[in-house]
Enzyme design. Structure first.
Site, mmCIF file in Angstrom:
data_model
loop_
_atom_site.group_PDB
_atom_site.id
_atom_site.type_symbol
_atom_site.label_atom_id
_atom_site.label_comp_id
_atom_site.label_asym_id
_atom_site.label_seq_id
_atom_site.Cartn_x
_atom_site.Cartn_y
_atom_site.Cartn_z
ATOM 1 N N CYS A 150 6.298 42.092 22.937
ATOM 2 C CA CYS A 150 5.365 43.163 23.496
ATOM 3 C C CYS A 150 6.380 43.822 24.929
ATOM 4 O O CYS A 150 5.565 45.035 24.853
ATOM 5 C CB CYS A 150 4.369 41.902 23.889
ATOM 6 N N GLU A 193 -5.634 41.829 23.805
ATOM 7 C CA GLU A 193 -5.753 40.742 23.195
ATOM 8 C C GLU A 193 -4.552 40.619 24.281
ATOM 9 O O GLU A 193 -3.132 41.321 24.507
ATOM 10 C CB GLU A 193 -4.652 41.265 21.855
ATOM 11 N N PHE A 194 -4.946 39.542 25.079
ATOM 12 C CA PHE A 194 -4.146 38.732 25.887
ATOM 13 C C PHE A 194 -3.671 37.644 25.649
ATOM 14 O O PHE A 194 -2.154 37.068 26.631
ATOM 15 C CB PHE A 194 -4.673 39.069 27.622
ATOM 16 N N LYS A 245 8.265 46.992 24.859
ATOM 17 C CA LYS A 245 8.066 47.661 23.738
ATOM 18 C C LYS A 245 6.747 48.451 24.788
ATOM 19 O O LYS A 245 6.921 49.694 24.951
ATOM 20 C CB LYS A 245 7.822 47.705 22.637
ATOM 21 N N LYS A 278 -3.990 46.150 29.444
ATOM 22 C CA LYS A 278 -3.293 46.007 28.241
ATOM 23 C C LYS A 278 -1.304 46.543 28.608
ATOM 24 O O LYS A 278 -0.907 45.530 29.663
ATOM 25 C CB LYS A 278 -3.395 45.798 27.124
ATOM 26 N N GLY A 302 16.267 33.697 34.312
ATOM 27 C CA GLY A 302 17.361 34.051 33.052
ATOM 28 C C GLY A 302 17.863 34.489 32.540
ATOM 29 O O GLY A 302 18.334 35.519 33.119
ATOM 30 N N ARG A 319 11.600 39.156 17.446
ATOM 31 C CA ARG A 319 11.769 40.137 17.828
ATOM 32 C C ARG A 319 12.645 40.487 19.407
ATOM 33 O O ARG A 319 11.821 39.827 20.190
ATOM 34 C CB ARG A 319 10.478 40.980 18.146
ATOM 35 N N GLU A 350 2.204 34.463 22.242
ATOM 36 C CA GLU A 350 3.095 33.950 21.648
ATOM 37 C C GLU A 350 3.488 32.150 21.927
ATOM 38 O O GLU A 350 3.939 32.461 22.787
ATOM 39 C CB GLU A 350 3.996 34.425 20.955
HETATM 40 N N1 LIG Z 1 2.224 39.327 19.032
HETATM 41 C C1 LIG Z 1 1.635 39.319 19.983
HETATM 42 O O1 LIG Z 1 1.592 38.804 20.980
HETATM 43 C C2 LIG Z 1 1.313 40.372 20.753
HETATM 44 C C3 LIG Z 1 0.463 39.973 21.848
HETATM 45 C C4 LIG Z 1 -1.024 40.527 22.271
HETATM 46 C C5 LIG Z 1 -0.822 41.584 21.491
HETATM 47 N N2 LIG Z 1 -0.181 42.722 20.737
HETATM 48 C C6 LIG Z 1 -0.138 43.595 20.211
HETATM 49 O O2 LIG Z 1 -1.134 43.862 19.089
HETATM 50 C C7 LIG Z 1 -0.497 44.536 17.921
HETATM 51 C C8 LIG Z 1 -0.278 43.328 16.291
HETATM 52 O O3 LIG Z 1 1.075 42.845 17.147
HETATM 53 P P1 LIG Z 1 1.577 41.365 15.993
HETATM 54 O O4 LIG Z 1 2.800 41.293 16.741
HETATM 55 O O5 LIG Z 1 0.248 40.926 15.619
HETATM 56 O O6 LIG Z 1 1.858 42.314 14.294
HETATM 57 P P2 LIG Z 1 2.534 42.031 13.637
HETATM 58 O O7 LIG Z 1 4.318 42.913 12.951
HETATM 59 O O8 LIG Z 1 2.809 40.014 13.246
HETATM 60 O O9 LIG Z 1 1.256 42.448 12.369
HETATM 61 C C9 LIG Z 1 1.036 43.361 12.370
HETATM 62 C C10 LIG Z 1 0.102 43.493 10.746
HETATM 63 O O10 LIG Z 1 -0.063 44.077 10.298
HETATM 64 C C11 LIG Z 1 0.276 44.685 8.682
HETATM 65 N N3 LIG Z 1 -0.158 46.005 8.466
HETATM 66 C C12 LIG Z 1 -0.029 47.578 9.381
HETATM 67 N N4 LIG Z 1 -0.411 48.448 8.750
HETATM 68 C C13 LIG Z 1 -1.256 47.983 8.718
HETATM 69 C C14 LIG Z 1 -2.784 48.557 7.644
HETATM 70 N N5 LIG Z 1 -2.440 49.908 8.002
HETATM 71 N N6 LIG Z 1 -3.527 48.266 7.002
HETATM 72 C C15 LIG Z 1 -3.368 46.395 6.706
HETATM 73 N N7 LIG Z 1 -2.545 45.728 7.571
HETATM 74 C C16 LIG Z 1 -1.583 46.777 7.961
HETATM 75 C C17 LIG Z 1 1.343 44.624 8.812
HETATM 76 O O11 LIG Z 1 1.688 44.390 7.485
HETATM 77 C C18 LIG Z 1 1.603 43.334 9.780
HETATM 78 O O12 LIG Z 1 1.574 41.981 8.832
HETATM 79 C C19 LIG Z 1 0.711 45.211 17.812
HETATM 80 O O13 LIG Z 1 0.220 46.273 18.869
HETATM 81 C C20 LIG Z 1 1.352 44.501 19.607
HETATM 82 O O14 LIG Z 1 1.453 45.217 21.017
HETATM 83 C C21 LIG Z 1 1.181 41.145 20.267
#
Ligand SMILES: NC(=O)c1ccc[n+]([C@@H]2O[C@H](COP(=O)([O-])OP(=O)(O)OC[C@H]3O[C@@H](n4cnc5c(N)ncnc54)[C@H](O)[C@@H]3O)[C@@H](O)[C@H]2O)c1
Length: 455
Positions: free
Chosen positions: A270, A154-155, A273, A214, A263, A338, A158
């Site tokens: 993201c 996913e790209f 990590k 990614k 900045g 975060r 937020e």
């Molecule tokens: N946040 C971003 O902007 C972004 C953008 C692109 C990619 N990503 C990637 O996407 C992934 C998710 O990131 P996020 O920010 O959405 O995380 P997040 O912490 O907001 O959400 C993860 C959710 O998964 C749930 N969870 C954990 N284990 C589970 C299971 N076994 N079954 C069901 N639910 C479960 C948690 O309770 C939590 O609500 C990560 O790998 C991140 O690197 C994030």
């Protein structure tokens, strides 16, 4: 199509809501009962522009449901998206426990063909581990069901997640060349067809290349930021305006304007990590990614720069001194804190003995939660959560800006000066022009602006 999203966080909820908006029948699973209850009561656990409306519309239309029922979630979707967190492990590598637990749950309950999609950001080779976890669970109960593991990183950003998901600049899909892999690719093609109407945006590749893409993308963006931050610190020493330099180089189409802002350092869930995880992957293969090690080190140092500027100006002992901080979220339009640079700044100011008043347009609730973890009760007592930007200013020696919210861009400088004890601004996002600040009789400290003026 019938879709299950495992993990209803930033990525899972946005993916689920947007796929429902396109007419799919979406089941969002999470293990966090409070999150699911909130969603089922019409609430929304994160701040993301436009998301609440999309979720409400599709809930009302019966196209999206939220549940903690694992068996029902596996039964529901022909396509099972894994969108759980992949936080850093102790050594910086991606912790895959949630991804693998999600895969095992699918293996425990699946009966027919499933496309299992890794949407979480996962290191190269995770597709194979997900496949092995599914096979083990099927074997453990003597079941036979076919599946294919696909990578679809996913790209989205937020703060603009719904917009990014609905209008992606690219869709990356990695699949294998087996018959199941081809079948999975055909289903993914159908699912993403609405995004490709105007022109084809999908890049098809093997699973490992998709996983790597990614990390490469986030590492490149982080590199640009650290590069500019390092140059900005030099600019401060040699009398150069980094903003002029940014324009001067960004106009070169080979360089471009994006992500060249100096900045207070990058944060969020993201970049920090993902840069670390790619470094760890390289180390496992006996390669040292020198550039990324530097990117990370520069960023760690950069998060200290704003606090160091305050200390340089007001002294190492800040007891009895009070500061206003605008912006707590790691970037605008989100309440995500975060790895936010504001947390490092607050630690520095508190350690030096200062009191602070903080304000953020949307992250106040989240700030109260995370600062209670970062600070002791005594330290937290020295932080006042202000009701407005202007409320934060009263009696402060100076204003420190950490997040570039639009609402901070054109403030009433007369009111700021009247509220502050001294007309001093530390601008961690270079929102203002030093010349304008000088004319308004402010002492202005930007990042790499090399100008310290008081008229
Ligand atoms: N946040 C971003 O902007 C972004 C953008 C692109 C990619 N990503 C990637 O996407 C992934 C998710 O990131 P996020 O920010 O959405 O995380 P997040 O912490 O907001 O959400 C993860 C959710 O998964 C749930 N969870 C954990 N284990 C589970 C299971 N076994 N079954 C069901 N639910 C479960 C948690 O309770 C939590 O609500 C990560 O790998 C991140 O690197 C994030």
């Amino acid at each position: 199509m019938k879709i299950t999203i495992i993990g209803t966080g930033y990525v899972g909820l946005v993916t689920g809501a947007c796929l429902a908006e396109l007419g799919n029948d979406v089941f969002c699973l999470d293990l966090d009962q409070r999150k699911i209850d909130l969603l089922n009561n019409g609430g929304i656990p994160i701040h993301e522009p436009g998301l609440e409306e999309v979720v409400a519309r599709n809930r009302a239309a019966g196209r999206i449901q939220f549940s903690t029922d694992v068996a029902a979630s596996v039964a529901h979707g022909d396509v099972q998206f894994i969108a759980v967190g992949t936080p850093p492990d102790e050594d910086g590598s991606a912790d895959l426990q949630y991804v693998l637990a999600a895969a095992r749950n699918i293996g425990k309950h699946m009966t027919g063909f499933k496309v299992v999609v890794d949407k979480s950001t996962v290191p190269v080779g995770t597709g194979d581990r997900v496949k092995a976890a599914l096979q083990e669970e099927l074997a453990a109960r003597g079941a036979h069901a076919s599946f294919s593991v696909v990578s679809n990183p996913e790209f989205l950003k937020e703060g603009a997640a719904v917009e990014d998901f609905m209008r992606p600049d690219r869709i990356v899909i990695g699949h294998d060349s087996t018959a199941e892999g081809q079948k999975a690719a055909a289903m993914m093609k159908k699912l993403y067809a609405p995004f490709n109407r105007n022109h084809e945006r999908t890049f098809w590749m093997d699973v490992r290349s998709a996983e790597f893409t990614k990390y490469a993308a986030n590492s490149m963006l982080a590199t640009r930021i650290s590069f500019m931050n390092e140059l900005a610190n030099l600019a401060d020493r040699v009398g150069v305006d980094i903003e002029a330099v940014r324009h001067g180089i960004g106009s070169d189409p080979r360089i471009g304007h994006s992500f060249l802002y100096a900045g207070a350092g990058y944060g969020g869930s993201c970049f920090p990590k993902d840069v670390q995880a790619l470094e760890r992957t390289a180390r496992q293969y006996d390669q040292d990614l020198l550039i990324l090690r530097a990117v990370e080190a520069v960023n760690d140092k950069q998060k200290l720069v704003l606090g160091q500027k305050v200390i340089k100006r007001f002294g190492e002992d800040l007891r009895g001194k009070h500061f206003a901080v605008w912006g707590l979220a790691f970037k605008p339009n989100t309440d995500d804190m975060r790895e936010a640079p504001s947390r490092v700044l607050l630690r520095q100011l508190i350690d030096a003995g200062a009191t602070v008043a903080v304000y953020d347009p949307v992250a106040m609730t989240e700030a109260k939660r995370v600062l209670a973890l970062d600070l002791t009760a005594d330290e937290l007592a020295r932080v006042r959560f202000a009701d407005s930007p202007m409320d934060a200013l009263s009696g402060a020696e100076a204003l420190v800006i950490v997040t570039e919210w639009k609402a901070f861009r054109s403030p009433d400088f007369e009111r700021i000066r009247a509220a502050l004890k001294q007309a001093v601004i530390f601008d961690g996002r270079n929102l203002f022009e030093p010349q304008v600040m000088a004319e308004a009789a402010f002492e202005y400290h930007g990042i790499g602006r090399s100008i310290l003026t008081r008229t």
